[in-house]
Design a protein around this motif. Structure first.
Motif, PDB file in Angstrom:
ATOM      1  N   ASN A   1      38.519   7.306  10.640  1.00 47.86           N
ATOM      2  CA  ASN A   1      38.199   6.114  11.423  1.00 47.86           C
ATOM      3  C   ASN A   1      38.723   6.242  12.858  1.00 47.86           C
ATOM      4  N   ASN A   2      39.887   6.888  13.037  1.00 43.56           N
ATOM      5  CA  ASN A   2      40.428   7.091  14.384  1.00 43.56           C
ATOM      6  C   ASN A   2      39.516   7.984  15.211  1.00 43.56           C
ATOM      7  N   LEU A   3      39.008   9.061  14.616  1.00 42.99           N
ATOM      8  CA  LEU A   3      38.106   9.964  15.322  1.00 42.99           C
ATOM      9  C   LEU A   3      36.817   9.247  15.700  1.00 42.99           C
ATOM     10  N   LEU A   4      36.256   8.479  14.766  1.00 45.01           N
ATOM     11  CA  LEU A   4      35.007   7.789  15.042  1.00 45.01           C
ATOM     12  C   LEU A   4      35.174   6.727  16.124  1.00 45.01           C
ATOM     13  N   GLY A   5      36.306   6.038  16.105  1.00 46.86           N
ATOM     14  CA  GLY A   5      36.551   5.019  17.113  1.00 46.86           C
ATOM     15  C   GLY A   5      36.764   5.586  18.502  1.00 46.86           C
ATOM     16  N   SER A   6      37.274   6.806  18.585  1.00 42.40           N
ATOM     17  CA  SER A   6      37.568   7.400  19.890  1.00 42.40           C
ATOM     18  C   SER A   6      36.444   8.284  20.418  1.00 42.40           C
ATOM     19  N   THR A   7      35.412   8.555  19.610  1.00 40.45           N
ATOM     20  CA  THR A   7      34.311   9.401  20.054  1.00 40.45           C
ATOM     21  C   THR A   7      33.424   8.639  21.029  1.00 40.45           C
ATOM     22  N   LYS A   8      33.247   9.226  22.212  1.00 38.76           N
ATOM     23  CA  LYS A   8      32.439   8.602  23.265  1.00 38.76           C
ATOM     24  C   LYS A   8      31.071   9.269  23.333  1.00 38.76           C
ATOM     25  N   PRO A   9      30.043   8.503  23.676  1.00 36.82           N
ATOM     26  CA  PRO A   9      28.700   9.092  23.803  1.00 36.82           C
ATOM     27  C   PRO A   9      28.620  10.047  24.988  1.00 36.82           C
ATOM     28  N   GLU A  10      27.729  11.015  24.868  1.00 37.08           N
ATOM     29  CA  GLU A  10      27.459  11.980  25.923  1.00 37.08           C
ATOM     30  C   GLU A  10      25.969  11.936  26.241  1.00 37.08           C
ATOM     31  N   PRO A  11      25.522  12.635  27.280  1.00 40.79           N
ATOM     32  CA  PRO A  11      24.100  12.593  27.638  1.00 40.79           C
ATOM     33  C   PRO A  11      23.151  13.058  26.536  1.00 40.79           C
ATOM     34  N   LYS A  12      23.633  13.925  25.639  1.00 36.59           N
ATOM     35  CA  LYS A  12      22.816  14.382  24.505  1.00 36.59           C
ATOM     36  C   LYS A  12      23.484  13.958  23.203  1.00 36.59           C
ATOM     37  N   ASP A  13      22.724  13.994  22.110  1.00 42.96           N
ATOM     38  CA  ASP A  13      23.283  13.670  20.794  1.00 42.96           C
ATOM     39  C   ASP A  13      24.446  14.595  20.467  1.00 42.96           C
ATOM     40  N   ILE A  14      25.466  14.038  19.814  1.00 39.85           N
ATOM     41  CA  ILE A  14      26.610  14.809  19.355  1.00 39.85           C
ATOM     42  C   ILE A  14      26.566  14.810  17.832  1.00 39.85           C
ATOM     43  N   TRP A  15      26.741  15.973  17.224  1.00 36.71           N
ATOM     44  CA  TRP A  15      26.832  16.093  15.774  1.00 36.71           C
ATOM     45  C   TRP A  15      28.241  16.546  15.427  1.00 36.71           C
ATOM     46  N   ILE A  16      28.931  15.781  14.596  1.00 36.87           N
ATOM     47  CA  ILE A  16      30.263  16.133  14.117  1.00 36.87           C
ATOM     48  C   ILE A  16      30.153  16.326  12.612  1.00 36.87           C
ATOM     49  N   HIS A  17      30.465  17.530  12.153  1.00 32.73           N
ATOM     50  CA  HIS A  17      30.368  17.862  10.733  1.00 32.73           C
ATOM     51  C   HIS A  17      31.740  17.702  10.090  1.00 32.73           C
ATOM     52  N   ASP A  18      31.756  17.096   8.914  1.00 33.99           N
ATOM     53  CA  ASP A  18      33.006  16.817   8.213  1.00 33.99           C
ATOM     54  C   ASP A  18      33.578  18.094   7.606  1.00 33.99           C
ATOM     55  N   ALA A  19      34.848  18.350   7.885  1.00 33.02           N
ATOM     56  CA  ALA A  19      35.524  19.518   7.321  1.00 33.02           C
ATOM     57  C   ALA A  19      35.927  19.285   5.872  1.00 33.02           C
ATOM     58  N   ALA A  20      36.027  18.028   5.448  1.00 29.81           N
ATOM     59  CA  ALA A  20      36.469  17.712   4.094  1.00 29.81           C
ATOM     60  C   ALA A  20      35.328  17.738   3.074  1.00 29.81           C
ATOM     61  N   LEU A  21      34.107  17.449   3.508  1.00 33.84           N
ATOM     62  CA  LEU A  21      32.977  17.377   2.581  1.00 33.84           C
ATOM     63  C   LEU A  21      31.779  18.097   3.194  1.00 33.84           C
ATOM     64  N   SER A  22      31.404  19.188   2.587  1.00 34.76           N
ATOM     65  CA  SER A  22      30.287  19.978   3.086  1.00 34.76           C
ATOM     66  C   SER A  22      28.991  19.168   3.043  1.00 34.76           C
TER      67      SER A  22
END
Length: 71
Positions: free
Chosen positions: A7-28
């Motif tokens: 939740n901390n990572l999601l709350g602090s992630t800011k938008p950028e000019p293009k889509d950002i994809w963050i893949h979870d390290a805990a669940l493939s």
């Protein structure tokens, strides 16, 4: 980028000019997409027998769907 989704990572992630994809390290297969408009949504990659390539399935939007619920 591959990181453990929290939740901390999601709350602090800011938008950028293009889509950002963050893949979870805990669940493939679990990913978060952040659009330039600031919308955040969980997706899962799943292999389907009828498709050659994996299919991306939208689970829901953050914060209506929490990280724990998405997992």
């Amino acid at each position: 980028m591959k990181q453990r989704l929290t939740n901390n990572l999601l709350g602090s992630t800011k938008p950028e000019p293009k889509d950002i994809w963050i893949h979870d390290a805990a669940l493939s297969g679990l990913s978060l997409k952040v659009t330039p408009a600031g919308r955040k949504a969980f997706y899962v990659y799943k292999k389907v027998r009828t498709q050659k390539a994996p299919v991306r399935i939208k689970l829901g939007e953050y914060p209506a769907l929490s990280v724990d619920q998405a997992r």
